[in-house]
Design an enzyme around this catalytic site. Structure first.
Site, PDB file in Angstrom:
ATOM      1  CE  LYS A  66       1.331  10.283  -3.824  1.00  0.00           C
ATOM      2  NZ  LYS A  66       1.046   8.945  -3.280  1.00  0.00           N
ATOM      3  CG  ASN A  87      -3.638  10.917  -2.380  1.00  0.00           C
ATOM      4  OD1 ASN A  87      -4.373  11.564  -1.659  1.00  0.00           O
ATOM      5  ND2 ASN A  87      -3.888   9.674  -2.711  1.00  0.00           N
ATOM      6  CG  ASP A 102      -1.495   7.407  -1.139  1.00  0.00           C
ATOM      7  OD1 ASP A 102      -2.226   7.208  -2.135  1.00  0.00           O
ATOM      8  OD2 ASP A 102      -0.447   8.089  -1.196  1.00  0.00           O
ATOM      9  N   GLY A 127      10.278   0.565   3.772  1.00  0.00           N
ATOM     10  CA  GLY A 127      10.144   1.908   3.218  1.00  0.00           C
ATOM     11  C   GLY A 127       9.664   2.875   4.285  1.00  0.00           C
ATOM     12  N   GLY A 130       6.476   8.839   1.730  1.00  0.00           N
ATOM     13  CA  GLY A 130       5.110   9.321   1.953  1.00  0.00           C
ATOM     14  C   GLY A 130       4.087   8.199   1.999  1.00  0.00           C
TER      15      GLY A 130
END
Ligand code: NDP
Length: 275
Positions: A66, A87, A102, A127, A130
Site C-alpha cells: 500500500k 488501496n 479503508d 496499531g 496504514g
C-alpha cells in the site's frame, strides 16, 4: 470485452476481493474481469505496468504494497495522503491515481452495520500502520471525543497522533500504561499480529460490557483479539469482514460510478465464516 481489474498483494491467493467484485458486477449488470495477482514489493512496479498494458483500468492493493502504491501514483486523493497509503488505483492519462477507501469502509461498517455512533465516544486504536492511520482519521472526522493510540513502535503512534492534530483529542498511550486506563467505548485492533496467530498483551480493564471491540482482520487472524475481547466481557465484537465489503464497494463506485448493495454480498461471505 469485460473491463479488467485486479488486486495485487502477497499473499493473495485467499483474497476475497475477486469474489466480492464479481458479485457486485453481477448484481449491477456490469461486465468485469477481476484478477488476483501475487506480487512482492520488488516486482510490484513491473507487474502493474504489465497489467496496464493488458488493459487494466483499476486495481486494489493490499499487504505489503500500500505504501509502494502511494509512492508510484501521479496523483493521490486527500484521504490517501492523510493515511500515507493507497488501496485503490485508477488508471488515468497513462498513469495512476491513488485513493484510500479503508477509512470510509471501516466507518460505514461500524455505523451502518453495527449501529455505533462515534460522536463523543472514547476510542482506543491498537496499531499505527496504514490501516490504523485510515481508521484514526475516520474516527476523528466522525467526531470521536478521543482517539487513544497504542502501538508496538511508539514513534509511529506519536507521528499519527500529531498528524491528527487538533481535530479530536488524539493521545498516545504507552503499552505499559494501558492497565491504568478506564474502559473505552470502542477498541479497534488495527495490528497485523493475528496473522501470525499471536495474541496482543492487552489488559481487560480496557473493556466494559458495552464496549465495542473491532478487529480489522477476519477469519483466523481475528480470533485471538476477539477471544480476548469476549474474555474481558465485551458483549459486542466484530471482525473486519464488513469493512472488507464496504471498502470494496467504495472502490467499485469509484471505478464504475455506481454504488453496489453490500448487504447480500456481506451475507454470502459471512455464511462462509464461523463468526
Ligand atoms: P501495516 O503493516 O501497515 O501495520 C501493521 C501494524 O501492526 C503496525 O502497527 C505494527 O506495529 C503492528 N504489529 C504487527 N505485528 C505486531 C505484533 N506482533 N505485536 C504488536 N503489533 C504488531 O498493516 P496494515 O495497517 O495495512 O494492516 C493492519 C491489519 O488490518 C491487517 O490485519 C490487515 O489484514 C487489516 N486490514 C483489514 C482491512 C479490511 O478491509 N478488513 C483493510 C486493511 C487492513 P509496528 O508499527 O510496531 O510494526
Amino acid at each position: 470485452m469485460a473491463a479488467l481489474y485486479a488486486v495485487f498483494g502477497q499473499p493473495i491467493s485467499h483474497s476475497l476481493s475477486p469474489r466480492i467484485h464479481a458479485m457486485f458486477g453481477e448484481a449491477l449488470g456490469i461486465a468485469l474481469e477481476y484478477r488476483a495477482i501475487e506480487t512482492g514489493r520488488s516486482d510490484f512496479r513491473a507487474a502493474l505496468d504489465a497489467f496496464a498494458k493488458a488493459g487494466g483500468r483499476g486495481a486494489n492493493v493490499t499487504l505489503p504494497l500500500k505504501e509502494d502504491a502511494f509512492a508510484l501514483c501521479e496523483e493521490t486523493s486527500a484521504r490517501a495522503r492523510r493515511s500515507g497509503s493507497v488501496n485503490t488505483l485508477i488508471r488515468q492519462d497513462g498513469g495512476w491515481r491513488g485513493d484510500s477507501t479503508d477509512g470510509a469502509g471501516f466507518l460505514r461498517d461500524l455505523v451502518l452495520r453495527h449501529r455505533f455512533d462515534v460522536a463523543g465516544r472514547r476510542c482506543l486504536l491498537v496499531g499505527a500502520g496504514g490501516a490504523a492511520r485510515a481508521v484514526a482519521f475516520a474516527l476523528a472526522d466522525a467526531h470521536a471525543a478521543e482517539v487513544a493510540i497504542v502501538n508496538r513502535t511508539a514513534e509511529r503512534a506519536r507521528a499519527l497522533a500529531s498528524a491528527i492534530g487538533e481535530s479530536c483529542r488524539a493521545a498516545v498511550v504507552e503499552w505499559s500504561a494501558l492497565a491504568s486506563e478506564n474502559a473505552f467505548d470502542l477498541v479497534v485492533n488495527a495490528t497485523s499480529a493475528g496473522h501470525g496467530g499471536g495474541a496482543l498483551a492487552l489488559p481487560r480493564v480496557l473493556v466494559a460490557s458495552d464496549t465495542v471491540c473491532y478487529d480489522l482482520s477476519y477469519g483466523s487472524a481475528a480470533a485471538p483479539f476477539l477471544a480476548w475481547a469476549e474474555a474481558a466481557g465485551a458483549m459486542r465484537t466484530s471482525d473486519g469482514l464488513g469493512m472488507l465489503v464496504e471498502q470494496a464497494a467504495e472502490s467499485f463506485a469509484i471505478w464504475h460510478g455506481q454504488a453496489p448493495d453490500t448487504a447480500p454480498v456481506y451475507a454470502a461471505l459471512r455464511a462462509g465464516f464461523v463468526r
